[in-house]
Design a protein around this motif. Sequence first.
Motif, PDB file in Angstrom:
ATOM      1  N   SER A   1      15.791 -41.941  85.618  1.00 40.73           N
ATOM      2  CA  SER A   1      16.789 -40.929  85.960  1.00 40.73           C
ATOM      3  C   SER A   1      17.954 -41.019  84.979  1.00 40.73           C
ATOM      4  CB  SER A   1      17.295 -41.119  87.394  1.00 40.73           C
ATOM      5  OG  SER A   1      17.962 -42.366  87.520  1.00 40.73           O
ATOM      6  N   GLY A   2      18.833 -40.032  85.061  1.00 44.60           N
ATOM      7  CA  GLY A   2      20.051 -40.064  84.260  1.00 44.60           C
ATOM      8  C   GLY A   2      20.071 -39.126  83.077  1.00 44.60           C
ATOM      9  N   GLY A   3      18.971 -38.463  82.807  1.00 45.50           N
ATOM     10  CA  GLY A   3      18.942 -37.527  81.690  1.00 45.50           C
ATOM     11  C   GLY A   3      19.780 -36.292  81.975  1.00 45.50           C
ATOM     12  N   GLY A   4      19.915 -35.458  80.956  1.00 47.40           N
ATOM     13  CA  GLY A   4      20.680 -34.235  81.117  1.00 47.40           C
ATOM     14  C   GLY A   4      20.964 -33.581  79.787  1.00 47.40           C
ATOM     15  N   LEU A   5      21.843 -32.600  79.849  1.00 47.37           N
ATOM     16  CA  LEU A   5      22.254 -31.860  78.657  1.00 47.37           C
ATOM     17  C   LEU A   5      23.633 -32.361  78.234  1.00 47.37           C
ATOM     18  CD1 LEU A   5      21.994 -29.515  76.616  1.00 47.37           C
ATOM     19  CD2 LEU A   5      22.983 -28.027  78.393  1.00 47.37           C
ATOM     20  N   VAL A   6      23.771 -32.702  76.975  1.00 49.48           N
ATOM     21  CA  VAL A   6      25.037 -33.226  76.469  1.00 49.48           C
ATOM     22  C   VAL A   6      25.252 -32.708  75.056  1.00 49.48           C
ATOM     23  CG1 VAL A   6      23.974 -35.352  75.596  1.00 49.48           C
ATOM     24  CG2 VAL A   6      26.399 -35.352  76.202  1.00 49.48           C
ATOM     25  N   GLN A   7      26.496 -32.563  74.684  1.00 46.06           N
ATOM     26  CA  GLN A   7      26.807 -32.141  73.316  1.00 46.06           C
ATOM     27  C   GLN A   7      26.679 -33.308  72.351  1.00 46.06           C
ATOM     28  OE1 GLN A   7      30.736 -30.337  73.481  1.00 46.06           O
ATOM     29  NE2 GLN A   7      29.833 -28.295  73.700  1.00 46.06           N
ATOM     30  N   ALA A   8      26.429 -32.989  71.111  1.00 42.38           N
ATOM     31  CA  ALA A   8      26.372 -34.025  70.080  1.00 42.38           C
ATOM     32  C   ALA A   8      27.655 -34.844  70.102  1.00 42.38           C
ATOM     33  CB  ALA A   8      26.156 -33.394  68.716  1.00 42.38           C
ATOM     34  N   GLY A   9      27.495 -36.147  69.981  1.00 49.11           N
ATOM     35  CA  GLY A   9      28.632 -37.052  70.064  1.00 49.11           C
ATOM     36  C   GLY A   9      28.903 -37.567  71.459  1.00 49.11           C
ATOM     37  N   GLY A  10      28.234 -37.006  72.439  1.00 49.89           N
ATOM     38  CA  GLY A  10      28.446 -37.410  73.823  1.00 49.89           C
ATOM     39  C   GLY A  10      27.640 -38.644  74.197  1.00 49.89           C
ATOM     40  N   SER A  11      27.725 -38.987  75.480  1.00 47.60           N
ATOM     41  CA  SER A  11      27.080 -40.205  75.989  1.00 47.60           C
ATOM     42  C   SER A  11      26.303 -39.916  77.273  1.00 47.60           C
ATOM     43  CB  SER A  11      28.137 -41.279  76.285  1.00 47.60           C
ATOM     44  OG  SER A  11      28.872 -41.616  75.133  1.00 47.60           O
ATOM     45  N   LEU A  12      25.281 -40.701  77.488  1.00 47.58           N
ATOM     46  CA  LEU A  12      24.514 -40.689  78.729  1.00 47.58           C
ATOM     47  C   LEU A  12      24.035 -42.108  79.004  1.00 47.58           C
ATOM     48  CD1 LEU A  12      22.124 -37.579  78.469  1.00 47.58           C
ATOM     49  CD2 LEU A  12      23.987 -37.860  80.109  1.00 47.58           C
ATOM     50  N   THR A  13      23.824 -42.415  80.279  1.00 50.39           N
ATOM     51  CA  THR A  13      23.199 -43.683  80.639  1.00 50.39           C
ATOM     52  C   THR A  13      21.964 -43.401  81.486  1.00 50.39           C
ATOM     53  OG1 THR A  13      25.272 -44.942  80.576  1.00 50.39           O
ATOM     54  CG2 THR A  13      23.461 -45.874  81.849  1.00 50.39           C
ATOM     55  N   LEU A  14      20.832 -43.860  81.014  1.00 50.42           N
ATOM     56  CA  LEU A  14      19.571 -43.703  81.737  1.00 50.42           C
ATOM     57  C   LEU A  14      19.324 -44.940  82.591  1.00 50.42           C
ATOM     58  CD1 LEU A  14      17.277 -42.308  78.896  1.00 50.42           C
ATOM     59  CD2 LEU A  14      18.897 -41.092  80.370  1.00 50.42           C
ATOM     60  N   SER A  15      18.672 -44.721  83.726  1.00 48.93           N
ATOM     61  CA  SER A  15      18.307 -45.814  84.622  1.00 48.93           C
ATOM     62  C   SER A  15      16.818 -45.751  84.916  1.00 48.93           C
ATOM     63  CB  SER A  15      19.076 -45.716  85.943  1.00 48.93           C
ATOM     64  OG  SER A  15      20.462 -45.760  85.738  1.00 48.93           O
ATOM     65  N   CYS A  16      16.235 -46.893  85.156  1.00 48.41           N
ATOM     66  CA  CYS A  16      14.823 -46.974  85.516  1.00 48.41           C
ATOM     67  C   CYS A  16      14.679 -48.037  86.595  1.00 48.41           C
ATOM     68  CB  CYS A  16      13.988 -47.316  84.294  1.00 48.41           C
ATOM     69  SG  CYS A  16      12.229 -47.495  84.629  1.00 48.41           S
ATOM     70  N   VAL A  17      14.380 -47.603  87.810  1.00 47.69           N
ATOM     71  CA  VAL A  17      14.156 -48.531  88.906  1.00 47.69           C
ATOM     72  C   VAL A  17      12.680 -48.924  88.893  1.00 47.69           C
ATOM     73  CG1 VAL A  17      14.288 -48.899  91.388  1.00 47.69           C
ATOM     74  CG2 VAL A  17      16.006 -47.470  90.246  1.00 47.69           C
ATOM     75  N   VAL A  18      12.417 -50.205  88.897  1.00 47.99           N
ATOM     76  CA  VAL A  18      11.066 -50.731  88.679  1.00 47.99           C
ATOM     77  C   VAL A  18      10.631 -51.584  89.867  1.00 47.99           C
ATOM     78  CG1 VAL A  18       9.613 -52.023  87.063  1.00 47.99           C
ATOM     79  CG2 VAL A  18      11.659 -50.839  86.218  1.00 47.99           C
ATOM     80  N   SER A  19       9.375 -51.479  90.220  1.00 48.50           N
ATOM     81  CA  SER A  19       8.841 -52.345  91.274  1.00 48.50           C
ATOM     82  C   SER A  19       8.986 -53.804  90.874  1.00 48.50           C
ATOM     83  CB  SER A  19       7.368 -52.034  91.524  1.00 48.50           C
ATOM     84  OG  SER A  19       7.215 -50.732  92.026  1.00 48.50           O
ATOM     85  N   GLU A  20       9.321 -54.641  91.860  1.00 45.88           N
ATOM     86  CA  GLU A  20       9.666 -56.028  91.565  1.00 45.88           C
ATOM     87  C   GLU A  20       8.531 -56.769  90.861  1.00 45.88           C
ATOM     88  OE1 GLU A  20       8.573 -59.078  92.865  1.00 45.88           O
ATOM     89  OE2 GLU A  20      10.142 -60.225  91.832  1.00 45.88           O
ATOM     90  N   HIS A  21       7.287 -56.496  91.241  1.00 48.70           N
ATOM     91  CA  HIS A  21       6.165 -57.246  90.663  1.00 48.70           C
ATOM     92  C   HIS A  21       5.975 -56.927  89.183  1.00 48.70           C
ATOM     93  CE1 HIS A  21       4.073 -53.431  91.437  1.00 48.70           C
ATOM     94  NE2 HIS A  21       3.127 -53.835  90.608  1.00 48.70           N
ATOM     95  N   ILE A  22       6.477 -55.798  88.746  1.00 41.80           N
ATOM     96  CA  ILE A  22       6.430 -55.441  87.325  1.00 41.80           C
ATOM     97  C   ILE A  22       7.672 -55.982  86.622  1.00 41.80           C
ATOM     98  CG2 ILE A  22       6.421 -53.547  85.672  1.00 41.80           C
ATOM     99  CD1 ILE A  22       5.059 -51.842  87.868  1.00 41.80           C
ATOM    100  N   PHE A  23       8.819 -55.755  87.268  1.00 43.14           N
ATOM    101  CA  PHE A  23      10.095 -56.075  86.633  1.00 43.14           C
ATOM    102  C   PHE A  23      10.213 -57.556  86.292  1.00 43.14           C
ATOM    103  CE2 PHE A  23      14.293 -54.634  85.592  1.00 43.14           C
ATOM    104  CZ  PHE A  23      15.135 -55.707  85.809  1.00 43.14           C
ATOM    105  N   SER A  24       9.744 -58.405  87.193  1.00 42.47           N
ATOM    106  CA  SER A  24       9.897 -59.845  87.001  1.00 42.47           C
ATOM    107  C   SER A  24       8.883 -60.423  86.024  1.00 42.47           C
ATOM    108  CB  SER A  24       9.782 -60.558  88.348  1.00 42.47           C
ATOM    109  OG  SER A  24       8.507 -60.329  88.918  1.00 42.47           O
ATOM    110  N   LYS A  25       7.843 -59.675  85.727  1.00 39.17           N
ATOM    111  CA  LYS A  25       6.743 -60.206  84.930  1.00 39.17           C
ATOM    112  C   LYS A  25       6.839 -59.867  83.452  1.00 39.17           C
ATOM    113  CE  LYS A  25       1.664 -60.292  84.827  1.00 39.17           C
ATOM    114  NZ  LYS A  25       0.423 -59.819  85.514  1.00 39.17           N
ATOM    115  N   TYR A  26       7.468 -58.721  83.144  1.00 41.15           N
ATOM    116  CA  TYR A  26       7.361 -58.188  81.786  1.00 41.15           C
ATOM    117  C   TYR A  26       8.695 -57.977  81.081  1.00 41.15           C
ATOM    118  CZ  TYR A  26       2.557 -56.913  83.011  1.00 41.15           C
ATOM    119  OH  TYR A  26       1.244 -56.929  83.390  1.00 41.15           O
ATOM    120  N   GLU A  27       8.615 -58.007  79.764  1.00 48.04           N
ATOM    121  CA  GLU A  27       9.649 -57.403  78.934  1.00 48.04           C
ATOM    122  C   GLU A  27       9.645 -55.910  79.262  1.00 48.04           C
ATOM    123  OE1 GLU A  27       9.924 -58.501  74.616  1.00 48.04           O
ATOM    124  OE2 GLU A  27       9.127 -56.477  74.398  1.00 48.04           O
TER     125      GLU A  27
END
Length: 119
Positions: free
Chosen positions: A7-33
Amino acid sequence: QVDLVESGGGLVQAGGSLTLSCVVSEHIFSKYEMAWFRQAPGKEREFVAAVSRNGRNAEYADSVRGRFTISRDYAKNTVFLQMRNLKPADTSVYHCAPRDDFGPILEYWGQGTQVTVSS
């Protein structure tokens, strides 16, 4: 069961900022880069950034180094991508995924989030 949600995408002008987020299942998040990739229509998938399991080491594509910052939060099982000084060339669908030595583990591939940068 949904393994990861971006989540976190959108439309922004050049030079602007955005922060993307990715919520991950624990069994994946703890195991991998974890990594972010992007793919624009008609183009190949492109590596953007990766963060080690302990969160201490990060790797960036040349095209985003110095502008993007990847991080992970174990309390929230979430991977973040802070994007600054965005350029029209950054326009793409951004996906997070676990990564091994061979690249993204495509078994775990979400819908992605659209980032559009206008000039």
